[in-house]
Write an enzyme that holds these catalytic residues in place. Structure first.
Site, PDB file in Angstrom:
ATOM      1  N   THR A   1       0.863  -1.185   0.000  1.00 47.20           N
ATOM      2  CA  THR A   1       0.000   0.000   0.000  1.00 47.20           C
ATOM      3  C   THR A   1       0.897   1.233   0.000  1.00 47.20           C
ATOM      4  OG1 THR A   1      -1.658  -1.216   1.238  1.00 47.20           O
ATOM      5  CG2 THR A   1      -1.830   1.184   1.274  1.00 47.20           C
TER       6      THR A   1
ATOM      7  N   PHE B   1      -6.074  -6.388  -1.419  1.00 47.48           N
ATOM      8  CA  PHE B   1      -7.262  -6.162  -0.590  1.00 47.48           C
ATOM      9  C   PHE B   1      -7.555  -7.327   0.347  1.00 47.48           C
ATOM     10  CE2 PHE B   1      -7.673  -3.428  -4.260  1.00 47.48           C
ATOM     11  CZ  PHE B   1      -8.016  -2.217  -3.676  1.00 47.48           C
TER      12      PHE B   1
ATOM     13  N   LYS C   1      -6.663   1.965  -3.058  1.00 46.39           N
ATOM     14  CA  LYS C   1      -6.389   1.184  -1.857  1.00 46.39           C
ATOM     15  C   LYS C   1      -6.591   2.024  -0.585  1.00 46.39           C
ATOM     16  CE  LYS C   1      -5.070  -1.804   1.041  1.00 46.39           C
ATOM     17  NZ  LYS C   1      -5.864  -2.965   1.392  1.00 46.39           N
TER      18      LYS C   1
ATOM     19  N   ASN D   1      -9.614   1.492   2.476  1.00 48.67           N
ATOM     20  CA  ASN D   1      -9.371   1.353   3.915  1.00 48.67           C
ATOM     21  C   ASN D   1      -9.912   2.550   4.700  1.00 48.67           C
ATOM     22  OD1 ASN D   1      -8.323  -1.150   3.765  1.00 48.67           O
ATOM     23  ND2 ASN D   1      -6.204  -0.603   4.190  1.00 48.67           N
TER      24      ASN D   1
ATOM     25  N   GLY E   1     -17.071  -1.236  18.953  1.00 49.08           N
ATOM     26  CA  GLY E   1     -16.134  -2.078  19.694  1.00 49.08           C
ATOM     27  C   GLY E   1     -15.085  -1.257  20.398  1.00 49.08           C
TER      28      GLY E   1
ATOM     29  N   CYS F   1      -3.065  -2.202   9.012  1.00 44.19           N
ATOM     30  CA  CYS F   1      -3.457  -1.398   7.845  1.00 44.19           C
ATOM     31  C   CYS F   1      -4.271  -0.140   8.167  1.00 44.19           C
ATOM     32  CB  CYS F   1      -4.222  -2.280   6.858  1.00 44.19           C
ATOM     33  SG  CYS F   1      -3.163  -3.531   6.132  1.00 44.19           S
TER      34      CYS F   1
ATOM     35  N   LYS G   1      -7.879  -8.875  15.637  1.00 45.47           N
ATOM     36  CA  LYS G   1      -9.177  -9.426  15.247  1.00 45.47           C
ATOM     37  C   LYS G   1      -9.044 -10.948  15.251  1.00 45.47           C
ATOM     38  CE  LYS G   1      -8.570  -9.348  10.222  1.00 45.47           C
ATOM     39  NZ  LYS G   1      -9.141  -8.952   8.959  1.00 45.47           N
TER      40      LYS G   1
HETATM   41  N1  LIG Z   1      -1.369  -7.287   6.235  1.00 45.29           N
HETATM   42  C1  LIG Z   1      -2.464  -7.000   5.542  1.00 45.29           C
HETATM   43  O1  LIG Z   1      -3.571  -7.409   5.885  1.00 45.29           O
HETATM   44  C2  LIG Z   1      -2.364  -6.178   4.277  1.00 45.29           C
HETATM   45  C3  LIG Z   1      -3.452  -6.160   3.393  1.00 45.29           C
HETATM   46  C4  LIG Z   1      -3.352  -5.392   2.242  1.00 45.29           C
HETATM   47  C5  LIG Z   1      -2.214  -4.642   1.990  1.00 45.29           C
HETATM   48  N2  LIG Z   1      -1.187  -4.669   2.886  1.00 45.29           N
HETATM   49  C6  LIG Z   1       0.017  -3.886   2.572  1.00 45.29           C
HETATM   50  O2  LIG Z   1       1.020  -4.780   2.093  1.00 45.29           O
HETATM   51  C7  LIG Z   1       2.323  -4.353   2.523  1.00 45.29           C
HETATM   52  C8  LIG Z   1       2.983  -5.456   3.308  1.00 45.29           C
HETATM   53  O3  LIG Z   1       2.233  -5.703   4.474  1.00 45.29           O
HETATM   54  P1  LIG Z   1       2.470  -6.992   5.385  1.00 45.29           P
HETATM   55  O4  LIG Z   1       1.432  -6.978   6.436  1.00 45.29           O
HETATM   56  O5  LIG Z   1       2.623  -8.172   4.506  1.00 45.29           O
HETATM   57  O6  LIG Z   1       3.906  -6.626   6.017  1.00 45.29           O
HETATM   58  P2  LIG Z   1       4.906  -7.591   6.815  1.00 45.29           P
HETATM   59  O7  LIG Z   1       5.617  -6.707   7.755  1.00 45.29           O
HETATM   60  O8  LIG Z   1       4.169  -8.786   7.327  1.00 45.29           O
HETATM   61  O9  LIG Z   1       5.909  -8.116   5.690  1.00 45.29           O
HETATM   62  C9  LIG Z   1       6.834  -7.308   5.025  1.00 45.29           C
HETATM   63  C10 LIG Z   1       8.075  -8.152   4.765  1.00 45.29           C
HETATM   64  O10 LIG Z   1       8.953  -7.442   3.886  1.00 45.29           O
HETATM   65  C11 LIG Z   1      10.290  -7.756   4.249  1.00 45.29           C
HETATM   66  N3  LIG Z   1      11.214  -6.775   3.650  1.00 45.29           N
HETATM   67  C12 LIG Z   1      11.417  -5.489   4.003  1.00 45.29           C
HETATM   68  N4  LIG Z   1      12.307  -4.925   3.180  1.00 45.29           N
HETATM   69  C13 LIG Z   1      12.685  -5.855   2.274  1.00 45.29           C
HETATM   70  C14 LIG Z   1      13.554  -5.874   1.141  1.00 45.29           C
HETATM   71  N5  LIG Z   1      14.221  -4.783   0.769  1.00 45.29           N
HETATM   72  N6  LIG Z   1      13.693  -7.017   0.452  1.00 45.29           N
HETATM   73  C15 LIG Z   1      13.014  -8.116   0.813  1.00 45.29           C
HETATM   74  N7  LIG Z   1      12.152  -8.167   1.850  1.00 45.29           N
HETATM   75  C16 LIG Z   1      11.990  -7.050   2.574  1.00 45.29           C
HETATM   76  C17 LIG Z   1      10.234  -7.767   5.762  1.00 45.29           C
HETATM   77  O11 LIG Z   1      11.324  -8.463   6.321  1.00 45.29           O
HETATM   78  C18 LIG Z   1       8.877  -8.453   6.003  1.00 45.29           C
HETATM   79  O12 LIG Z   1       9.029  -9.867   6.134  1.00 45.29           O
HETATM   80  C19 LIG Z   1       2.088  -3.072   3.325  1.00 45.29           C
HETATM   81  O13 LIG Z   1       2.211  -1.961   2.464  1.00 45.29           O
HETATM   82  C20 LIG Z   1       0.644  -3.198   3.757  1.00 45.29           C
HETATM   83  O14 LIG Z   1       0.035  -1.962   3.987  1.00 45.29           O
HETATM   84  C21 LIG Z   1      -1.228  -5.427   4.007  1.00 45.29           C
END
Ligand SMILES: NC(=O)c1ccc[n+]([C@@H]2O[C@H](COP(=O)([O-])OP(=O)(O)OC[C@H]3O[C@@H](n4cnc5c(N)ncnc54)[C@H](O)[C@@H]3O)[C@@H](O)[C@H]2O)c1
Length: 447
Positions: free
Chosen positions: A121, A155, A210, A214, A259, A266, A327
């Protein structure tokens, strides 16, 4: 197709696994060697229903690999997904260092045409910054090479991530490069066999979509939380109000639950980031600023109810807390309301004994200091958490907490008092059992 996913967290791992399930050859890269090691030993670093089986199946079939080797990972995929974190910076803006580092890695190692897919995002305009980072890294190698940057925001919902990824409501694609669009359409074709789900638009609109999604969901939650507080003052029950308005198809039933405030990785950061984007463009987003302020207030509402009942000084009191994850069906503790609630109870001198069906290892990690200092302990079961407690607080609505054995709850607590932070219990039933019930916005129900 050959796909590389950079960043193997919630989004990267689920995306990589689901793409491999459709027959693609996927390499997931991460800088966190511990995470890659767990995956390469057959483990799963996060709790996500259905994920373990899909990862195991595709690893065994040789379609899903995990590595920390940047050069090999970048060499592998024509499609390079960036799924790294975009946490909030101090001023609330999205911290882009990980996205730009990933883009630079691609530029440093690519040897042929790549489609770089921003799945994280990211603020509007990020695709241009990614393009610049790749071009700069290529130039440092004395090279210029053809590549495309597209936006494909994610999403998925934690707790239902595999299901969402395999059966997406929509696939948003921001792209202006025909070759990239063709490749992305081919990649997503198996996910939309029964009807078209791909919405192709310009890159900036995709990036914006996106945040807008949210922000809208967070707005609904804060709206209901604020009305719940008013319901208490005017003697109404927000649960009746919720059903009353949700049956209007223009409003719908989703995301109307009062809640303890929204949390997770996010909503809080994306609302902050969008507010920041508004400020940067001299367009203050007044609605979203109120959404955020209402959410901050809401995180304290349950403890306010506890202090109204037991007094501001909670020294010598002990509380059972059910639910730690932000959650149900996840072990994600990022911005979980439970953290604020526990911190406040401890600050007022109380002891807390918590239980969560899956988030306890992660909670122990992030709340380690509180456990070490003695105020917080963890129970082996929901029933054990009640032992010696003055009252029970329900914070996460896991299914196993929906219909507990209230006779046991009543018999075990020092005083039969429950604080239902998710409005999952029936006030009249508890009252009839002699249990004192405190919900969110339910003054009408208590009468
Ligand atoms: N978690 C959700 O529900 C969700 C849903 C939709 C969108 N997003 C978006 O997706 C993105 C990732 O979210 P997430 O929850 O998966 O994050 P996360 O923290 O679980 O995972 C991110 C990963 O990226 C790795 N990383 C960082 N820099 C790196 C690099 N240079 N090379 C390789 N790996 C690297 C980290 O070590 C980590 O394991 C964010 O922008 C978030 O807003 C998340």
């Amino acid at each position: 197709m050959k796909v590389t996913v950079i960043g193997t967290g919630y989004v990267g791992l689920v995306t990589g696994a689901c793409l491999s399930e459709m027959g693609n050859h996927v390499v997931c890269l991460d800088v966190d060697a511990r995470k890659i090691d767990i995956l390469n030993r057959g483990g799963i670093p996060i709790h996500e229903p259905g994920l373990e089986a899909i990862v195991a199946r595709n690893r065994a079939a040789g379609r899903l690999q995990f590595t920390t080797d940047v050069a090999a990972a970048v060499a592998h995929g024509t499609l390079q997904f960036i799924g790294v974190g975009t946490p909030p910076d101090e001023d609330g803006s999205a911290d882009m260092q990980y996205v730009l580092a990933a883009a630079t890695s691609i530029g440093r190692h690519m040897t042929d045409y790549k489609v770089i897919v921003d799945k994280s995002t990211v603020p509007v305009g990020t695709a241009d910054r990614v393009r610049e980072a790749v071009t700069t890294a290529l130039a440092a190698r004395g090279l210029s090479m053809d590549f495309a940057v597209v936006s494909n925001p994610e999403f998925l919902k934690e707790g239902a991530a595999v299901e969402d990824c395999m059966r997406p409501d929509r696939i948003i694609l921001g792209a202006d490069d025909e070759r990239a669009i063709l490749l992305m359409r081919a990649l997503y074709q198996p996910f939309m066999r029964n009807h078209e789900r791909l919405q192709i638009m310009d890159v900036r609109s995709a990036e914006f979509t996106k945040y807008a999604a949210n922000a809208m969901l967070a707005t609904r939650i804060s709206f209901m939380n604020e009305l719940a507080l008013l319901a208490e003052r005017v003697g109404a029950d927000i649960e009746h109000v919720r059903k009353g308005i949700g049956s209007d198809p223009r409003i719908g039933t989703h995301f109307l639950y009062a809640g303890t405030g929204y949390g997770g990785s996010c909503f809080p950061k994306d609302v902050k980031a969008l507010i920041h984007i508004g400020q940067a463009h001299d367009m203050p987003l007044q609605v979203l600023s109120a959404v955020e302020a209402a959410n901050e207030r809401q995180k304290h509402v349950l403890v306010d109810k506890v202090t109204a009942r037991f007094g501001a000084d909670l020294a010598g009191r002990r509380f059972a807390l059910w639910g730690l994850a932000f959650k149900p069906n996840t072990d994600d503790m990022r911005e979980a309301p439970s953290r604020v609630i526990i911190e406040e109870l401890l600050r007022r001198g109380a002891m807390v004994c918590a239980y969560d069906p899956v988030a306890m290892p992660e909670a122990r990690r992030v709340l380690e200091a509180m456990e070490r200092e003695g105020g917080l302990s963890f129970a082996d079961s929901a029933a054990d958490a009640l032992l010696g407690a003055d009252a029970l607080l329900l914070v996460t609505e896991w299914k196993e907490f929906r219909t507990p054995d209230f006779d046991h709850v009543k018999a075990t607590l020092k005083q039969p008092v429950v604080f239902d932070g998710r409005n999952v219990w029936e006030p009249a039933l508890l009252k009839a059992m002699g249990i004192e019930y405190h919900g969110i916005g339910r003054a009408g129900a208590a009468d």
